[in-house]
Structure formats: C-alpha cells, structure tokens
Design a protein around this motif. Structure first.
Motif, PDB file in Angstrom:
ATOM      1  N   VAL A   1      46.040  40.545  37.966  1.00 58.94           N
ATOM      2  CA  VAL A   1      44.846  41.377  38.182  1.00 58.94           C
ATOM      3  C   VAL A   1      43.943  40.722  39.227  1.00 58.94           C
ATOM      4  CG1 VAL A   1      42.710  42.171  37.087  1.00 58.94           C
ATOM      5  CG2 VAL A   1      44.907  42.547  35.957  1.00 58.94           C
ATOM      6  N   ASN A   2      43.733  39.420  39.111  1.00 57.75           N
ATOM      7  CA  ASN A   2      42.890  38.718  40.080  1.00 57.75           C
ATOM      8  C   ASN A   2      43.529  38.663  41.465  1.00 57.75           C
ATOM      9  OD1 ASN A   2      40.363  37.943  38.777  1.00 57.75           O
ATOM     10  ND2 ASN A   2      41.753  36.968  37.329  1.00 57.75           N
TER      11      ASN A   2
ATOM     12  N   VAL B   1      39.688  51.242  35.286  1.00 60.02           N
ATOM     13  CA  VAL B   1      41.011  51.058  34.689  1.00 60.02           C
ATOM     14  C   VAL B   1      41.428  52.329  33.959  1.00 60.02           C
ATOM     15  CG1 VAL B   1      42.381  49.734  33.029  1.00 60.02           C
ATOM     16  CG2 VAL B   1      40.656  48.571  34.438  1.00 60.02           C
TER      17      VAL B   1
ATOM     18  N   VAL C   1      43.436  43.816  30.917  1.00 58.92           N
ATOM     19  CA  VAL C   1      43.119  44.267  32.277  1.00 58.92           C
ATOM     20  C   VAL C   1      41.637  44.609  32.392  1.00 58.92           C
ATOM     21  CG1 VAL C   1      43.582  46.019  34.038  1.00 58.92           C
ATOM     22  CG2 VAL C   1      45.484  45.010  32.749  1.00 58.92           C
TER      23      VAL C   1
ATOM     24  N   ARG D   1      34.856  45.399  37.992  1.00 58.76           N
ATOM     25  CA  ARG D   1      35.065  45.396  39.452  1.00 58.76           C
ATOM     26  C   ARG D   1      35.960  46.529  39.921  1.00 58.76           C
ATOM     27  NH1 ARG D   1      37.084  39.335  40.162  1.00 58.76           N
ATOM     28  NH2 ARG D   1      38.113  39.903  38.187  1.00 58.76           N
ATOM     29  N   VAL D   2      36.798  47.061  39.025  1.00 59.77           N
ATOM     30  CA  VAL D   2      37.729  48.147  39.347  1.00 59.77           C
ATOM     31  C   VAL D   2      37.851  49.027  38.105  1.00 59.77           C
ATOM     32  CG1 VAL D   2      40.108  48.706  40.030  1.00 59.77           C
ATOM     33  CG2 VAL D   2      39.041  46.638  40.918  1.00 59.77           C
TER      34      VAL D   2
ATOM     35  N   ILE E   1      42.643  41.946  43.045  1.00 61.06           N
ATOM     36  CA  ILE E   1      41.228  41.988  43.430  1.00 61.06           C
ATOM     37  C   ILE E   1      40.970  41.045  44.599  1.00 61.06           C
ATOM     38  CG2 ILE E   1      38.874  41.456  42.656  1.00 61.06           C
ATOM     39  CD1 ILE E   1      39.764  42.555  39.869  1.00 61.06           C
TER      40      ILE E   1
ATOM     41  N   PHE F   1      43.122  50.760  38.604  1.00 62.11           N
ATOM     42  CA  PHE F   1      44.284  50.071  38.069  1.00 62.11           C
ATOM     43  C   PHE F   1      44.811  50.841  36.865  1.00 62.11           C
ATOM     44  CE2 PHE F   1      42.858  45.517  39.450  1.00 62.11           C
ATOM     45  CZ  PHE F   1      43.021  45.869  40.772  1.00 62.11           C
TER      46      PHE F   1
ATOM     47  N   SER G   1      38.973  47.036  45.098  1.00 60.46           N
ATOM     48  CA  SER G   1      37.675  47.071  44.425  1.00 60.46           C
ATOM     49  C   SER G   1      37.429  48.470  43.874  1.00 60.46           C
ATOM     50  CB  SER G   1      36.565  46.712  45.419  1.00 60.46           C
ATOM     51  OG  SER G   1      36.404  47.767  46.362  1.00 60.46           O
TER      52      SER G   1
ATOM     53  N   GLU H   1      39.601  41.435  32.389  1.00 60.88           N
ATOM     54  CA  GLU H   1      39.741  40.634  33.612  1.00 60.88           C
ATOM     55  C   GLU H   1      39.072  41.298  34.812  1.00 60.88           C
ATOM     56  OE1 GLU H   1      40.435  37.049  35.039  1.00 60.88           O
ATOM     57  OE2 GLU H   1      40.968  37.620  32.996  1.00 60.88           O
ATOM     58  N   VAL H   2      39.118  42.618  34.908  1.00 58.85           N
ATOM     59  CA  VAL H   2      38.450  43.261  36.051  1.00 58.85           C
ATOM     60  C   VAL H   2      36.936  43.184  35.909  1.00 58.85           C
ATOM     61  CG1 VAL H   2      40.369  44.831  36.563  1.00 58.85           C
ATOM     62  CG2 VAL H   2      38.462  45.660  35.208  1.00 58.85           C
TER      63      VAL H   2
END
Length: 174
Positions: free
Chosen positions: A37-38, A86, A76, A83-84, A41, A52, A46, A79-80
């Motif tokens: 995931v990182n 899902v 997920v 930022r994104v 990104i 995602f 973004s 972790e995002v």
C-alpha cells in the motif's frame, strides 16, 4: 455525499493483491500488504488520482473467509490513513454475506464496495437488483460500484444499469 463518491472514482482503480505468508494455514502477510500500500502511495497515487480495491478478484477473495476479507480491507484502510479512498470487494454468492460485507465496509470506513452478480448460479436481472438493493440498504453511507465481468453468471444489460443507477448509493460501474 454521493456526488463526492462519484467524483472520487475519477482516476486509477487499483486492485491491491493480497499477500499470504508461508506459515501453516497461509495467513495474510500483513506487513507485506502494508508495504505494498505504501509502495503505491509513494509512487504517486493519492485521493486525487486513485481508489484502492482491497479483497477484489485479484485479491483472492474466493479463497478467503469473510473475516479474512474484512481484515484485508481493515489493513488497507488503516495503512492509507485517509490518503486514498478504499473499495472493499463484495463478491459473493450469498445475499446474507453481501449484507455482512456491506455492513463491515461501513463500520471500518471503506468508501465503496464492489458488487458483482453472484457467480456460479444463474440469476435474473431482478434477482441481481434485489441483491444490490439489499447491500444499499444495509450500508447507506457506502458507495456501490457495480462490477460487470465475464465470470459472472449473468451479463448486466443497459436497462439494468439504468435501474441500478437509480439506487442512491450506486455510484460507479466497472
């Protein structure tokens, strides 16, 4: 809210594969999933350019338990960290399981679920409409992306797409 969910679908729709470890029982490899995931990104994806998909077809949904599918989406989403957006894969042959996935998606903060016509058994378009409506009612704050793919039991007609588009939280078609 639904207009924003539709707007957020502009850009890349990125399937996140589910890594498993080589330990007995082949558990989800959480650190590898977080790392991937990182990687996405850090590569420039973004909220302005991507959504995602956790636990979709390429994420091995058909080989996982419901709890594993929810856990993949939780990882997920965690972790995002906003930022994104899902989407959570919600493919199933069971309306009850679809409702459980929709409710879990809403609870854990998924922006979307991806719903396809149940596979394996034949269904009418009316069956599929009832199936989607059950998910929509179970999680009214989650956007629904209709997934029309070759491995489904039925192809979705244009008339069915128009009927599904009338459901307030149906916001996309793949």
């Amino acid at each position: 809210k639904n207009q924003q969910l539709q707007k957020n679908l502009e850009g890349c729709y990125v399937t996140v594969p589910t890594p498993f470890s080589d330990l007995p029982g082949f558990p989800i490899n959480e650190s590898a999933l977080r790392s991937y995931v990182n990687f996405l990104i850090d590569g420039g994806l973004s909220a302005n350019s991507a959504v995602f998909l956790a636990g979709g077809a390429a994420g091995d949904f058909s080989t996982m338990t419901l709890q594993e599918r929810i856990r993949v989406a939780e990882i997920v989403i965690s972790e995002v960290a906003g930022r994104v957006p899902v989407a959570m894969g919600a493919q199933s042959t069971s309306t009850l399981e679809l409702v459980q996935i929709a409710q879990a998606a809403q609870k854990i903060g998924a922006s979307y679920i991806q719903v396809s016509c149940p596979f394996y058994f034949s269904h009418t378009e009316g069956d599929f409409e009832e199936y989607v409506r059950a998910a929509a009612e179970a999680a009214p704050d989650v956007g629904i992306i209709i997934y029309n793919t070759f491995w489904n039991s039925a192809n979705i007609s244009f008339a069915m797409v128009q009927r599904l588009a009338e459901i307030p939280n149906v916001v996309g078609l793949k």
